[in-house]
Write a protein that holds these residues in place. Sequence first.
Motif, PDB file in Angstrom:
ATOM      1  N   GLY A  76       0.859  -1.188   0.000  1.00 43.96           N
ATOM      2  CA  GLY A  76       0.000   0.000   0.000  1.00 43.96           C
ATOM      3  C   GLY A  76       0.886   1.225   0.000  1.00 43.96           C
ATOM      4  N   HIS A  77       0.289   2.389  -0.201  1.00 43.92           N
ATOM      5  CA  HIS A  77       1.122   3.610  -0.118  1.00 43.92           C
ATOM      6  C   HIS A  77       0.485   4.626   0.817  1.00 43.92           C
ATOM      7  CE1 HIS A  77      -1.157   6.233  -3.043  1.00 43.92           C
ATOM      8  NE2 HIS A  77      -1.485   5.090  -3.575  1.00 43.92           N
ATOM      9  N   TYR A  78       1.370   5.201   1.646  1.00 45.33           N
ATOM     10  CA  TYR A  78       0.903   6.144   2.658  1.00 45.33           C
ATOM     11  C   TYR A  78       1.131   7.593   2.234  1.00 45.33           C
ATOM     12  CZ  TYR A  78       5.813   6.383   3.942  1.00 45.33           C
ATOM     13  OH  TYR A  78       7.169   6.570   3.888  1.00 45.33           O
ATOM     14  N   VAL A 129       0.308  10.835  -0.334  1.00 47.51           N
ATOM     15  CA  VAL A 129      -0.903  11.312  -1.012  1.00 47.51           C
ATOM     16  C   VAL A 129      -0.532  12.362  -2.053  1.00 47.51           C
ATOM     17  CG1 VAL A 129      -2.353  10.874   1.018  1.00 47.51           C
ATOM     18  CG2 VAL A 129      -1.364  13.157   0.690  1.00 47.51           C
ATOM     19  N   GLN A 130      -1.511  12.672  -2.882  1.00 43.76           N
ATOM     20  CA  GLN A 130      -1.349  13.696  -3.917  1.00 43.76           C
ATOM     21  C   GLN A 130      -1.405  15.099  -3.311  1.00 43.76           C
ATOM     22  OE1 GLN A 130      -1.627  13.937  -7.604  1.00 43.76           O
ATOM     23  NE2 GLN A 130      -0.655  11.932  -7.503  1.00 43.76           N
ATOM     24  N   PRO A 131      -0.848  16.083  -4.008  1.00 46.38           N
ATOM     25  CA  PRO A 131      -1.035  17.478  -3.572  1.00 46.38           C
ATOM     26  C   PRO A 131      -2.530  17.825  -3.493  1.00 46.38           C
ATOM     27  CG  PRO A 131       0.577  17.347  -5.349  1.00 46.38           C
ATOM     28  CD  PRO A 131      -0.038  15.982  -5.231  1.00 46.38           C
ATOM     29  N   CYS A 143      -9.318   7.601   0.224  1.00 45.25           N
ATOM     30  CA  CYS A 143      -9.442   6.421  -0.643  1.00 45.25           C
ATOM     31  C   CYS A 143      -8.081   6.008  -1.198  1.00 45.25           C
ATOM     32  CB  CYS A 143     -10.415   6.774  -1.779  1.00 45.25           C
ATOM     33  SG  CYS A 143     -10.515   5.515  -3.041  1.00 45.25           S
ATOM     34  N   ASP A 144      -7.274   6.966  -1.566  1.00 42.39           N
ATOM     35  CA  ASP A 144      -6.012   6.730  -2.292  1.00 42.39           C
ATOM     36  C   ASP A 144      -4.845   7.211  -1.455  1.00 42.39           C
ATOM     37  OD1 ASP A 144      -4.020   6.455  -4.197  1.00 42.39           O
ATOM     38  OD2 ASP A 144      -4.736   8.059  -5.490  1.00 42.39           O
ATOM     39  N   ASP A 145      -4.189   6.396  -0.625  1.00 43.90           N
ATOM     40  CA  ASP A 145      -4.528   4.989  -0.453  1.00 43.90           C
ATOM     41  C   ASP A 145      -4.585   4.679   1.040  1.00 43.90           C
ATOM     42  OD1 ASP A 145      -4.748   2.163  -1.168  1.00 43.90           O
ATOM     43  OD2 ASP A 145      -2.619   1.994  -0.757  1.00 43.90           O
ATOM     44  N   GLU A 167       6.216   6.850  -1.834  1.00 42.76           N
ATOM     45  CA  GLU A 167       6.589   7.544  -3.079  1.00 42.76           C
ATOM     46  C   GLU A 167       5.723   7.139  -4.256  1.00 42.76           C
ATOM     47  OE1 GLU A 167      10.736   6.907  -4.003  1.00 42.76           O
ATOM     48  OE2 GLU A 167      11.394   7.656  -2.083  1.00 42.76           O
ATOM     49  N   GLU A 168       4.601   6.479  -3.991  1.00 41.75           N
ATOM     50  CA  GLU A 168       3.824   5.968  -5.112  1.00 41.75           C
ATOM     51  C   GLU A 168       3.332   7.098  -6.005  1.00 41.75           C
ATOM     52  OE1 GLU A 168       0.434   4.312  -7.445  1.00 41.75           O
ATOM     53  OE2 GLU A 168       0.459   6.046  -6.154  1.00 41.75           O
ATOM     54  N   GLU A 169       2.885   8.180  -5.375  1.00 40.51           N
ATOM     55  CA  GLU A 169       2.296   9.271  -6.159  1.00 40.51           C
ATOM     56  C   GLU A 169       3.357  10.061  -6.915  1.00 40.51           C
ATOM     57  OE1 GLU A 169      -0.649   9.167  -6.700  1.00 40.51           O
ATOM     58  OE2 GLU A 169      -1.859   8.637  -4.946  1.00 40.51           O
ATOM     59  N   SER A 170       4.619   9.783  -6.621  1.00 39.62           N
ATOM     60  CA  SER A 170       5.658  10.489  -7.369  1.00 39.62           C
ATOM     61  C   SER A 170       6.508   9.506  -8.168  1.00 39.62           C
ATOM     62  CB  SER A 170       6.503  11.347  -6.427  1.00 39.62           C
ATOM     63  OG  SER A 170       6.936  10.590  -5.327  1.00 39.62           O
ATOM     64  N   ILE A 208     -10.381  10.851  -6.228  1.00 46.63           N
ATOM     65  CA  ILE A 208      -8.956  10.735  -5.898  1.00 46.63           C
ATOM     66  C   ILE A 208      -8.195  11.714  -6.794  1.00 46.63           C
ATOM     67  CG2 ILE A 208      -9.179   8.328  -5.111  1.00 46.63           C
ATOM     68  CD1 ILE A 208      -7.705   7.421  -7.632  1.00 46.63           C
ATOM     69  N   HIS A 209      -7.165  12.295  -6.273  1.00 44.52           N
ATOM     70  CA  HIS A 209      -6.339  13.320  -6.946  1.00 44.52           C
ATOM     71  C   HIS A 209      -7.109  14.633  -7.163  1.00 44.52           C
ATOM     72  CE1 HIS A 209      -3.173  10.359  -8.765  1.00 44.52           C
ATOM     73  NE2 HIS A 209      -3.718   9.883  -7.664  1.00 44.52           N
ATOM     74  N   SER A 210      -8.334  14.746  -6.679  1.00 47.32           N
ATOM     75  CA  SER A 210      -9.161  15.941  -6.906  1.00 47.32           C
ATOM     76  C   SER A 210      -9.551  16.546  -5.564  1.00 47.32           C
ATOM     77  CB  SER A 210     -10.461  15.566  -7.625  1.00 47.32           C
ATOM     78  OG  SER A 210     -10.222  15.014  -8.865  1.00 47.32           O
TER      79      SER A 210
HETATM   80 ZN    ZN Z   1      -3.042   8.092  -6.561  1.00 51.03          ZN
END
Ligand code: ZN
Length: 465
Positions: A95-97, A99-101, A128-130, A162-165, A436-438
């Motif tokens: 999983g990834h901890y 998040v997006q900006p 939700c993510d994630d 680092e998933e979102e990057s 997600i991302h919004s």
């Molecule tokens: Zn994402």
Amino acid sequence: MKANSNKGTMISSALNYSKTHFDRFVDELIDFLRIPSISTVPSSAKDVDKAAHWLVHHLQSLGLHDAKAFPTEGHPIVVAHYEVDPSRPTVLVYGHYDVQPVDPLDLWDSPPFSPVIKDGILYARGACDDKGQLFMHLKAFEAWMQTSGRAPVNLKFILEGEEESGSASLPGFIETHRNALAADVVVISDSSLFASGIPSITYGLRGMTYVEMTLTGPDRDLHSGTYGGAIHNPINALGDLIGKMHDEHHRITIDGFYDRVRPLSEDELDAIDALPFNAKNWVQEVGVDLPVTEYGFSVLVSSTSRPTLDCNGIWGGYTGDGAKTVLPSQASAKISMRLVPDQDPKEIAELTESWLRRHLPASMHMDFKVVHGAHPVLIDTESRAMAAAAKALEDVYGCPPYFTRIGGSIPVVADFKELLGLDSVLMGFGLDSDAIHSPNEHFGLDRFAEGIEAILRFHAHYGLP
Ligand code: ZN
Ligand code: BES
């Protein structure tokens, strides 16, 4: 018979536990969501670190005493192990901890890192993510430990920041910790249900080539009256180039771009046609009147199984209030390309750069850089783990899951396959409408509960067949 009734008792005790303790689970998740662990913004590095350590403490409190955050060149990777019996299968939970900006911040109805629950829905960046989805795996584990005192499978956790990057540190980490991460299957909840109440298992993800480019014309910003008309404007030139990257059929014009695209099989096309999908509703939900797809492909095929090229951001010149008459020196854009099997992210980056250089007007210089890449994946759906996951989802939702391809990317899935030879079961509980991302990202608490239940049932079916 005895084993089965024991399995049934174990499941119902764990389910009861998770129902009884559900409110606390949500409170803990809220605590986790308060940490603004945005991995793409260097100024948030401390908070990303804080989220990693929050997880370590939480895992330790669940009895995983070896839980540890490994520093990397980027953000820490959190790992923990649990062994019940070496003869049982081992599930590696990813999983990834991060998040997006959160921008645009003013479009959020409540602050992104001050979680609120409205009508049974939890609003926060990462709900939700994630963070919300990875937390379901921790709570399922807790439910086993507090009821049966053991889980039906061996479990390992690898949680990255680092998933979102682009997951830059993860492949190297997996390689050096190959033995510690050995498992039978990877399970990931970082994707979506097909629709509310309609379960699905994702067997295809798109890959990614993400690039950034800057065009430079004159060596300084110029007066657009004195120079306009005789000096080429970099924003105009950039707009032109981006415009030319698609033809009138919405096909990408980069030479060789489609060469390695594997056509969908008849079976896959039939399966996609059979999905309960209403394209009109789907586009209306995002406030547009009609879909625009590559010529000849349906909305669902185009948004999941065909490659794309999208400009993610474009900047240059004057964007403040009022008018400033300027012919800018520079213009830049960030461009992402979603890839499908068997496109290669590196090759696509090279094709893109050479196309851009060939079409670059002589009046411009171009700086081009590749930001990150990810390989597309297709996963074999005929495995014991897939069957256990399908059965678990059927138990929860009352109907078997669809096997679907989704348009998003989870870079590590290809790495697990390449470096550890492991397939992933992508069992996600988001919805496309979860934003997600919004702004106003959210996660229904009903799905948080369904996810915990499905994970518990999956462990039981996989570990105690
Ligand atoms: Zn994402
Ligand atoms: N959870 C998403 C992947 C996803 C996207 C699943 C849409 C279901 C629907 C994941 O966190 C994500 O956003 N991945 C990035 C990866 C990229 C930075 C390489 C993505 O898809 O943009």
